[in-house]
Structure formats: structure tokens, C-alpha cells
Design a protein around this motif. Structure first.
Motif, PDB file in Angstrom:
ATOM      1  N   UNK A  85    -119.572 -77.522 -25.484  1.00 31.81           N
ATOM      2  CA  UNK A  85    -119.426 -76.114 -25.126  1.00 31.81           C
ATOM      3  C   UNK A  85    -118.027 -75.826 -24.593  1.00 31.81           C
ATOM      4  N   UNK A  86    -117.394 -74.803 -25.112  1.00 32.06           N
ATOM      5  CA  UNK A  86    -116.018 -74.485 -24.718  1.00 32.06           C
ATOM      6  C   UNK A  86    -115.896 -74.145 -23.230  1.00 32.06           C
ATOM      7  N   UNK A  87    -116.852 -73.378 -22.684  1.00 30.24           N
ATOM      8  CA  UNK A  87    -116.752 -73.002 -21.271  1.00 30.24           C
ATOM      9  C   UNK A  87    -116.833 -74.225 -20.374  1.00 30.24           C
ATOM     10  N   UNK A  88    -117.672 -75.169 -20.752  1.00 28.49           N
ATOM     11  CA  UNK A  88    -117.776 -76.410 -19.977  1.00 28.49           C
ATOM     12  C   UNK A  88    -116.467 -77.188 -20.062  1.00 28.49           C
TER      13      UNK A  88
ATOM     14  N   UNK B 208    -102.905 -81.454 -27.035  1.00 30.63           N
ATOM     15  CA  UNK B 208    -103.536 -81.384 -28.357  1.00 30.63           C
ATOM     16  C   UNK B 208    -104.797 -80.537 -28.430  1.00 30.63           C
ATOM     17  N   UNK B 209    -105.411 -80.204 -27.299  1.00 31.75           N
ATOM     18  CA  UNK B 209    -106.685 -79.488 -27.379  1.00 31.75           C
ATOM     19  C   UNK B 209    -106.485 -78.105 -27.993  1.00 31.75           C
ATOM     20  N   UNK B 210    -107.445 -77.696 -28.789  1.00 32.64           N
ATOM     21  CA  UNK B 210    -107.344 -76.411 -29.474  1.00 32.64           C
ATOM     22  C   UNK B 210    -107.524 -75.226 -28.527  1.00 32.64           C
ATOM     23  N   UNK B 211    -108.109 -75.470 -27.377  1.00 35.65           N
ATOM     24  CA  UNK B 211    -108.390 -74.397 -26.430  1.00 35.65           C
ATOM     25  C   UNK B 211    -107.252 -74.289 -25.416  1.00 35.65           C
ATOM     26  N   UNK B 212    -106.639 -73.133 -25.342  1.00 38.97           N
ATOM     27  CA  UNK B 212    -105.476 -72.926 -24.474  1.00 38.97           C
ATOM     28  C   UNK B 212    -105.828 -73.147 -23.000  1.00 38.97           C
ATOM     29  N   UNK B 213    -107.004 -72.688 -22.577  1.00 40.63           N
ATOM     30  CA  UNK B 213    -107.387 -72.841 -21.172  1.00 40.63           C
ATOM     31  C   UNK B 213    -107.588 -74.313 -20.827  1.00 40.63           C
ATOM     32  N   UNK B 214    -108.180 -75.072 -21.742  1.00 39.77           N
ATOM     33  CA  UNK B 214    -108.329 -76.507 -21.522  1.00 39.77           C
ATOM     34  C   UNK B 214    -106.953 -77.146 -21.311  1.00 39.77           C
ATOM     35  N   UNK B 215    -106.004 -76.778 -22.164  1.00 38.08           N
ATOM     36  CA  UNK B 215    -104.656 -77.348 -22.045  1.00 38.08           C
ATOM     37  C   UNK B 215    -104.036 -77.006 -20.688  1.00 38.08           C
TER      38      UNK B 215
END
Length: 201
Positions: free
Chosen positions: A146-149, A181-188
Motif C-alpha cells: 500500500x502506497x500510504x503505508x 529509486x522509489x517511484x513515489x515522491x513522498x517515499x523518496x
């Protein structure tokens, strides 16, 4: 009051912090309400009240903790979150339930897994040492479906990195990889924040 009126009344109480301590027994009584919506609101509010007035919420903690076993994901989510907020205020109040919280890292509901991370961040703010042997639990959440997680997972590394950087440094390479490398900007961004907390780049 019907459900809607009661929910609005709880919303008004949420905004009136001067009433919180006195109203804890009343809000606790609503944990037995027939409405899931009211139970969920009461759990959330008791978490906030417990952060502000830990001793006053002590008697309600077992009731709150009992919702960990609910078949309703929203109630598990709110119970875990409430234990985190109360545990931030006074860890001793939720210590008997702390070890069990880790199972919610693999709960079937993404919202519950997210609440587990939030709860851990709250508890770790003032009681970080208990997480020393549980870091692999959070590493796994960096790869959650899950992206939010996944967006929130690096934040526990940031919180702990400020307090016990030695817990986080073994994961610096993984955080750096995700930050690039993560596709999600917030994760990065959140991975970079965790790296900054431990002085890594």
C-alpha cells in the motif's frame, strides 16, 4: 441523541480541550455504544485525551486495548492509534499491550498497518529503547503493497534516528536506495529525512 447528533457533540468536544479531563469517563462509556462510527470517534478522542491527561485515561486503557481484536478494521485502526497516543504520554499505561502491537504490522487492512506505524512513532518519541530489536518489522513496511503505508514507513526511521541513530544506521543503505529509486515522491522525501536524522547522505 441520535448517532448524528452524538457524533457532532463529540466533534465539538474534540475542539474544547478544557473539557477533556472531566469528560474522559463519559467518552469511555461510549466505547459500548452500538454504533461503530461512535465507537471509532470515542477511541480516537480517548487517544488524544490520553496524550494530554495520561493518568485520567488509565482505567479506560483495557477497554481501548480490547478493540485490537475487533473484526472491524476501523476499530482496530483506532485502538492501535489510541494506544500509541496514550503511550506517548505515559508508556507504562500501555506497556502490557506493547509487544502485541507488532502483529498489526501485517494486518490485512492497510489502515491498520498505517496506524501501527503512527502508534510506533508516538511511543518511540519518548520511549525509543524498546524498538531496538524490532527494526526488521519496520524494514518490511518500507516495501508494503500500500502506497500510504510505504509513505509513512520511513518516518519511524526518522523518529528513531533522532533518538537512537544506532538503531537506524544498519538500514541506511536501504533508505538511500529508496530515496533515489522509489517511484513515489513522498517515499523518496521521507527516506531522505530519515537519512538526515542519522547524519547520513
Amino acid at each position: 441523541m441520535n448517532e448524528s447528533e452524538l457524533y457532532r457533540a463529540l466533534g465539538a468536544l474534540t475542539k474544547d480541550r478544557s473539557q477533556w479531563e472531566a469528560q474522559i469517563p463519559y467518552v469511555s462509556s461510549l466505547l459500548a455504544h452500538e454504533s461503530v462510527k461512535i465507537q471509532a470517534k470515542a477511541l480516537w478522542l480517548l487517544g488524544e485525551m490520553g496524550l494530554a491527561y495520561p493518568p485520567a485515561v488509565k482505567d479506560a486503557v483495557p477497554q481501548i486495548a480490547a478493540f485490537r481484536g475487533s473484526p472491524i478494521a476501523l476499530l482496530r485502526e483506532r485502538a492501535v492509534n489510541a494506544l500509541g497516543r496514550i503511550g506517548r504520554g505515559d508508556y507504562s499505561l500501555i506497556a502490557p499491550y506493547w509487544a502485541d502491537l507488532c502483529r498489526f504490522a501485517s494486518d490485512e487492512a492497510p489502515g491498520v498497518r498505517l496506524s501501527f506505524i503512527w502508534a510506533s512513532e508516538n511511543i518511540a518519541t519518548n520511549t525509543p529503547d524498546i524498538y531496538e530489536d524490532h527494526m526488521p518489522v519496520f524494514e518490511a513496511l518500507l516495501h508494503d503493497a500500500d502506497d500510504k503505508v510505504r509513505m509513512e514507513a520511513p518516518e519511524i526511521f526518522r523518529v528513531l534516528g533522532k533518538r537512537r541513530p544506532e538503531f537506524v544506521r544498519p538500514y541506511a543503505a536501504k533508505l538511500k536506495e529508496l530515496s533515489e529509486t522509489d517511484a513515489n515522491r513522498v517515499v523518496r522525501i521521507h527516506c531522505l529525512g530519515a537519512l538526515k536524522a542519522v547524519g547520513a547522505k
